[in-house]
Each structure stands twice: as structure tokens, then as C-alpha cells.
Design a protein around this motif. Structure first.
Motif: not given
Length: 473
Positions: A395-402, A433-440
Motif C-alpha cells: 500500500p505504500h512507496v518508499w520514495l528516494k529523494l534527490p 534519517p535516509p533521504q526518503r519519504a513515504r507515500i501511502a
């Protein structure tokens, strides 16, 4: 100490609060920012200076700073010190204004076929005609009736195999069950080991029961056995908490061999495991749970919040033996008392009629559609290297940030663009914290609005942050 007058306020707060010192200190720091005693860009005193003034130890101050950083209040850089973040005076990432779609809550999408609203209306009407209203609206048996436990055991059997009814109970939600299991196995000051990037619910429980969380590094298959072995030898934890299938937030899924290796480490260190399994039934052929591979060592939780609906407030719990079931049932009684009668009746009806399976299949289909949209808009995902982390059933994506975006700043800027996401700081137990964000993906009302929102995320990803979001120097 006149250069830091707010420290006197912090000391007073600690002396009056019944909560853990590190949490009180983080709260006091937040209050100082809101009151204007500390401003964006202000440099904080060295941690040892703070510890000496407050009469506490350095470890406590370090934990407080870690908590403050998780909340988006401060930034720390080796050689420069610790500074109040830009935007720390506001709710830094939570959505407070209108958003295209709120992408923070990990919810299953509401299926259109079958029409869930019509089903609920019809089934509630039938329940009220067939069952006594006084019974439905009264207190229930903690842990569920025999029939409810039987239905629960059947629901989770594809993942953990056959279980005796004495080893299964029904809980009002997974969080209540997890809190009950943790409280049964630990005492204040004990260590729980978990992933370094972990589901925030375990942090809430650890703070409530004054427990220490120690994080373990992971790879594409989740928690690494050699790192777990090292942490166990060093910290002697009482409990291991993990999500082996479609981990929240990283989406990593342990292979069968990885599960066996983790269990071997747990056996070597006499470690009990709390297995949180919200997502296995979203897969057509899920791997066996840890609880299926080691019956005696694992307490297993499977919530319906991610496979049917969080509105049912139901989770099924499988324990190693009848004695542990009695102990956890007592803990649930102390924490949440019992399930709601009307919701329990609706859940049981769906299980008996096969409606639960029909809804589950519809949610699986919709999530796979939404994951395909995410892959199309964001690019192919994987859990290796620098890519986005995705699971086609999840149900989610672990988004990698630039490189130019830190997680908290990215999410704060996205919110200003009408998009609500969750930063990696919320999930980080220790370290950077990693350079990421979660998208539900499930909370969007339909696939079209999800695609529109994901295109907005791509626009934010490509934006070079403005000076207002630059590093504090």
C-alpha cells in the motif's frame, strides 16, 4: 548559564513531569521554539553542557535530541553543532491545509466493486434484525468469543498454519495487541531491538513503557542477521519487533532463508519475537510467517486494518501457548478492555458469508493498479541502490529523494504545494534519517486522483529547493 536562559525552564519542566526525562526534554525544547525563546537557526549548547546543567546523563540528552530531530525541530552536523531547523516553529510536516490528496495514512483503498457502503448498510440492518441489541451494545468478552477466535484462526491460517483456539485471540486493533505483547515480555528500562527504520507505533509503545529501542541495519530483504546478532550480544534485548512482509516503510520482504536466519539468531540469544504482519494477505501466495516456522518463540499479529478496513478495529493474535494467551488477554483487558460489539458482529458476518474474501480480493486488485500507476509516474522501483522502494502488492512507496532534498524539508515544501507525505525522520530509530519519504497509495479516493497527486510529487522532486530551505550555517 545566562547565555541559555531557556535551560532553567527545561529544568523546571523535568522536575514537574512524570514522563521519561528525554521525552520531557524534547517537549520543553519544542515549547521554547513555539514561545520564541529559540528561533530558527539558533545554535543549541553542547549536549554535555545541557546534561551538566540539568543534572542528568549525556545518554538522556542524546535520546532527547534524537526525538527532537525526529519531530523536525533540530538538525545536527558533526563539527558544526546542533541548530533549530527552518520551519520548526510550525507543525513541520503534518498536513494542516487543503491537499490534492492526503498521502500520509496507510489505508486500504475503499473498493467500488463490491460497493462497500451498500454492503455495510445491508449487513448492519440484517445484524440488528437477527441479534439482540442489548448484547451488541454491551461489553464483550476480552479476546473474543470462541466463534470469533475460530474465524480469526481460519483467516490467518494461510500464513501461520493451523492453530488451536486457545492460542488465538481477537484484539481491538493491532496497536493494542502489540502494546499488550510488549508489556507482557518487558519491564521499564528493557531493550527492544527492531529495524533502524521502523514503524512509528513501536516507538510510541516504547516511550509509554519507558523501554529502549535499538535499531538494526537492513538490506533489500530486511533486517540483517549478522547485525541482529551483534546488537543482541551487545545490548541483550528482551524482545525483537519486526514486519517481515512488505515492511513499513521500506517495503522490504524477508526471503524464506532470511526468516530462518533471523529465527536462528533469536534462538541463540533466547529472544522472543513480536511479529507484526499487516500485509501478507495482500499477496496471492504469502511466505510462511515467522510464527509458522517457530511456533514457540513468536507472538503474531495480523490486523484487518490493512486488508479490509481500519474501521473494523480488529486484529487477530496468535500466541505460542495457552498460558501466554491468558497473559496477553489480561494485558489487552487493562489497555483496551474489549472489541466493540457491533463491529465484531459485522466482522464475523463477513467472515462467515465469504464477504471478507470478496473485499480482500477487490483491495488486492486496486492496490496492484495503484502500484502500477506509481511505477509509471515515479519510475520503476526496487529496494537496491538509489531507486524508489516498492512492492507490487503493497500500500505504500518508499520514495528516494534527490541529493538537494532532506526528508523533512522535502515534505514541508510538498505540503505547501498541497501534498501531504511522511518524512523518514518519523521512522528513524537511530542514526541519520535516509533521504526518503513515504507515500501511502490507498487513501486517494480513486486512481485518477492518485495519478494527479503523484505527478505533483514528481514536480516537487524536480524542484531545486529555495534559500528558505537551505542548510543552516
Amino acid at each position: 548559564m545566562s547565555a541559555y536562559p531557556y535551560l532553567a525552564h527545561w529544568k523546571e519542566e523535568i522536575s514537574q513531569s512524570p514522563n521519561a526525562i528525554y521525552l520531557t526534554l524534547a517537549d520543553a525544547l519544542a515549547l521554547s521554539i513555539r514561545r520564541g525563546d529559540l528561533r530558527e537557526g539558533d545554535k543549541l549548547p553542547p549536549q554535555r553542557t545541557i546534561a551538566d546543567y540539568l543534572g542528568t546523563n549525556l545518554t538522556t540528552v542524546t535520546r532527547a535530541f534524537t526525538e527532537a530531530r525526529r519531530r523536525g525541530l533540530i538538525d545536527a552536523t558533526v563539527g558544526r553543532g546542533t541548530f533549530v531547523r527552518v520551519g520548526a516553529g510550525e507543525s513541520h510536516w503534518r498536513h494542516t491545509g487543503p491537499a490534492v490528496v492526503d498521502l500520509t495514512m496507510n489505508l486500504p483503498p475503499i473498493p467500488q466493486d463490491p460497493p462497500l457502503q451498500r454492503i455495510i448498510q445491508s449487513d448492519i440492518s440484517a445484524i440488528l434484525k437477527q441479534q439482540d441489541l442489548n448484547s451488541l451494545m454491551s461489553y464483550r468478552v476480552t479476546g473474543g468469543t470462541i466463534e470469533e477466535r475460530q474465524l480469526g484462526a481460519k483467516w490467518i491460517a494461510p500464513v501461520i498454519g493451523h492453530r488451536r483456539i486457545e492460542e488465538v485471540l481477537v484484539s481491538p486493533g493491532a496497536q493494542s495487541a502489540l502494546a499488550a505483547i510488549v508489556s507482557t515480555h518487558t519491564q521499564p528500562g528493557d531493550v527492544i531491538v527492531t529495524d533502524r527504520i521502523a514503524y512509528p507505533g513501536i516507538r510510541t509503545i516504547a516511550a509509554q513503557f519507558d523501554l529502549i529501542l535499538v535499531g538494526v541495519d537492513s538490506d533489500a530483504e530486511g533486517m540483517m542477521p549478522d547485525q541482529l546478532d551483534r546488537v543482541c550480544s551487545q545490548h541483550h534485548p528482551r524482545l525483537l519487533y519486526c514486519i517481515p512482509t512488505i515492511h513499513n516503510p521500506t517495503t522490504a520482504t524477508m526471503s524464506l532463508q532470511r526468516r530462518k536466519d533471523i529465527l536462528a539468531v533469536a534462538q541463540r540469544h533466547h529472544l522472543h519475537i513480536a511479529e507484526d504482519d499487516p500485509y501478507s494477505l495482500l499477496m496471492d501466495e504469502p511466505l510462511p510467517a515467522l510464527a509458522a516456522l517457530d511456533h514457540s518463540r513468536v507472538s503474531y499479529i495480523a490486523t484487518l486494518a490493512k486488508t479490509l478496513s481500519p474501521g473494523l478495529r480488529t486484529a487477530y493474535v496468535a500466541l505460542p501457548n495457552a498460558d501466554m494467551t491468558r497473559r496477553v488477554t489480561a494485558a489487552i483487558r487493562a489497555i483496551a478492555l474489549t472489541n466493540a460489539g457491533l463491529l465484531s458482529a459485522l466482522t464475523a458476518r463477513w467472515m462467515q458469508t465469504g464477504q471478507a474474501e470478496t473485499i480482500l480480493h477487490a483491495i488486492r486488485k486496486e492496490l496492484r493498479l495503484r502500484q502500477s500507476i506509481a511505477r509509471k509516474v515515479l519510475g520503476e522501483g526496487h529496494c537496491l541502490g538509489e531507486g524508489h522502494c516498492m512492492n507490487p502488492n503493497g500500500p505504500h512507496v518508499w520514495l528516494k529523494l534527490p541529493d538537494w532534498w532532506g526528508s523533512a524539508d522535502f515534505v514541508a515544501y510538498a505540503r505547501r504545494r498541497g501534498l501531504a507525505l511522511v518524512p523518514s525522520t518519523v521512522f528513524t530509530i537511530s542514526g541519520e534519517p535516509p533521504q526518503r519519504a513515504r507515500i501511502a497509495l490507498g487513501s486517494a479516493p480513486d486512481a485518477a486522483s492518485l495519478e494527479e497527486s503523484l505527478n505533483g510529487v514528481v514536480s516537487v522532486l524536480q524542484h531545486k529547493r529555495s534559500p528558505g530551505f537551505a542548510d543552516i550555517v
